[in-house]
Scaffold this active site. Structure first.
Site, mmCIF file in Angstrom:
data_model
loop_
_atom_site.group_PDB
_atom_site.id
_atom_site.type_symbol
_atom_site.label_atom_id
_atom_site.label_comp_id
_atom_site.label_asym_id
_atom_site.label_seq_id
_atom_site.Cartn_x
_atom_site.Cartn_y
_atom_site.Cartn_z
ATOM 1 N N CYS A 261 3.719 -4.998 -2.723
ATOM 2 C CA CYS A 261 3.970 -4.015 -3.783
ATOM 3 C C CYS A 261 5.458 -3.674 -3.918
ATOM 4 C CB CYS A 261 3.119 -2.779 -3.556
ATOM 5 S SG CYS A 261 1.947 -2.538 -4.902
ATOM 6 N N HIS A 347 -2.508 -5.076 -3.175
ATOM 7 C CA HIS A 347 -2.775 -4.567 -1.828
ATOM 8 C C HIS A 347 -3.863 -5.362 -1.114
ATOM 9 C CE1 HIS A 347 -0.446 -0.712 -1.624
ATOM 10 N NE2 HIS A 347 -0.362 -0.977 -2.914
ATOM 11 N N GLU A 349 -4.733 -5.263 1.900
ATOM 12 C CA GLU A 349 -5.487 -4.466 2.874
ATOM 13 C C GLU A 349 -6.695 -3.817 2.216
ATOM 14 O OE1 GLU A 349 -3.329 -1.376 0.743
ATOM 15 O OE2 GLU A 349 -2.805 -3.377 1.444
#
Length: 370
Positions: A261, A347, A349
């Site tokens: 990001c 993202h 994760e």
């Protein structure tokens, strides 16, 4: 089941946008006034993870899903030590929660953390308005202020363009995550890192040392890490010359570097590829991205208001386009030619969100073995 002592019918609240649009609703959270850039997140779940994501620092979040608060809050769903949003806008706000593992109501949580909010708004109408007019500053108030007073306070809210915010959310002192006996050491430049990212890295055999955003490359290199990671975070990447310079030096060291990001944007800027502020940004859990290397598509979790200019990526001698957002064809990932450096504009994760992109953490670890 838990019941709040807060009575939603007690207090009215007002949302005022920079273009003069005015919405009335019911106060939630802390009674007060708060301003920031308004944006919306399309995720159907994971509101606590959203509110505690440091990338939202300085922003008012509109949840597009209709029910918020119904499963309360839980300690292990924090992405940082506290909520980082400036304000909250929802449609229906639940003062009760029924999840057995919930530790508190969302109302109590917002109140304790001084988050001002407003409910009982037509969030579909509001989101359509923001989609048309673009992200803009706004202010929420549950205090007895006139529209003129609100407008005056709104005018004092800084514009997100040119705003450096990572230094406000980054760790003040270095700290460690993972097992010291792990086979690899990774230096993390904390631009506003999420806890879930650190967990995914540490469970893949890395020992992490997390550094303040303004830490120099030389100081991180003294720890002798095997690789480096540039985290997500808030604000305008073009206002972060300190991080851009650090990224240049990391790449010059020829050690593995992974950016997510804001970290992706910093790496791009370090390679001479500019960024721009998006009309609305990408915030949600269902953004389709195509991996141009594998040819596969993945559903991703995203949260960003700035992006890397795709045309400049494609014209660059230093970087290669690796991922594309299938909603609007924007740049969603790059690799740096001749370097062990890559980054993505989303993202992996995925907290909250789908798990399609977690292979990127493995791809980073594989660079240590090559």
């Amino acid at each position: 089941m838990s019941q709040n002592s807060f009575d939603q019918s007690q207090k009215k609240a007002v949302l005022l946008l920079a273009d003069g649009s005015r919405f009335e609703g019911i106060a939630i959270g802390k009674i007060g006034t708060a301003g920031g850039e308004i944006c919306f997140n399309t995720g159907m779940t994971g509101y606590q993870e959203i509110y505690t994501d440091p990338s939202y620092y300085g922003q008012i979040v509109v949840n597009t899903t209709s029910h918020i608060g119904n499963y309360g809050v839980e300690d292990d769903e924090q992405e940082s030590d506290s909520p980082k949003i400036r304000g909250l806008v929802v449609n229906t706000f639940s003062q009760d929660f029924s999840r057995p593992t919930g530790t508190d109501s969302l109302q109590n949580y917002l109140d304790k953390n001084n988050i001002v909010g407003i409910s009982e708004l037509d969030t579909r109408l509001l989101v359509r308005h923001i989609r048309d007019k673009g992200a803009m500053n706004a202010i929420i108030s549950s205090e007895d202020l006139t529209d003129e007073q609100l407008a005056e306070r709104l005018a004092e809210v800084p514009d997100m363009n040119g705003l450096e915010l990572s230094s406000f959310v980054s760790t003040k002192e270095p700290y460690f995550v993972g097992e010291e006996s792990a086979p690899y050491k990774v230096a993390v430049l904390d631009l506003g890192v999420k806890t879930s990212i650190l967990k995914h890295l540490s469970t893949r055999g890395t020992y992490l040392k997390v550094f303040n955003a303004k830490t120099s490359f030389e100081e991180m290199a003294e720890w002798n890490p095997d690789g480096y990671f540039l985290s997500n975070g808030p604000g305008d990447p073009s206002a972060m010359e300190y991080a851009i310079e650090t990224a240049k030096k990391i790449m010059a060291s020829d050690k593995p570097l992974f950016g997510i990001c804001l970290g992706h944007q910093i790496i791009s800027l370090a390679c001479g590829v500019p960024t721009f502020k998006m009309h609305n940004g990408h915030r949600g859990l269902n953004h389709p991205v195509k991996n141009l290397v594998s040819g596969k598509s993945e559903v991703t979790s995203q949260n960003h208001g700035f992006a890397v200019n795709r045309e400049d990526v494609e014209n660059s001698d230093m970087v290669e386009l690796t991922h594309v957002n299938l909603n609007d064809d924007t740049c969603a990932g790059i690799s740096v030619k001749g370097k062990k450096t890559f980054s993505v504009q989303y993202h992996p994760e995925s907290s909250p969100g789908p798990h399609d992109s977690r292979y990127l953490f493995d791809q980073f670890i594989d660079l240590f073995k090559s």
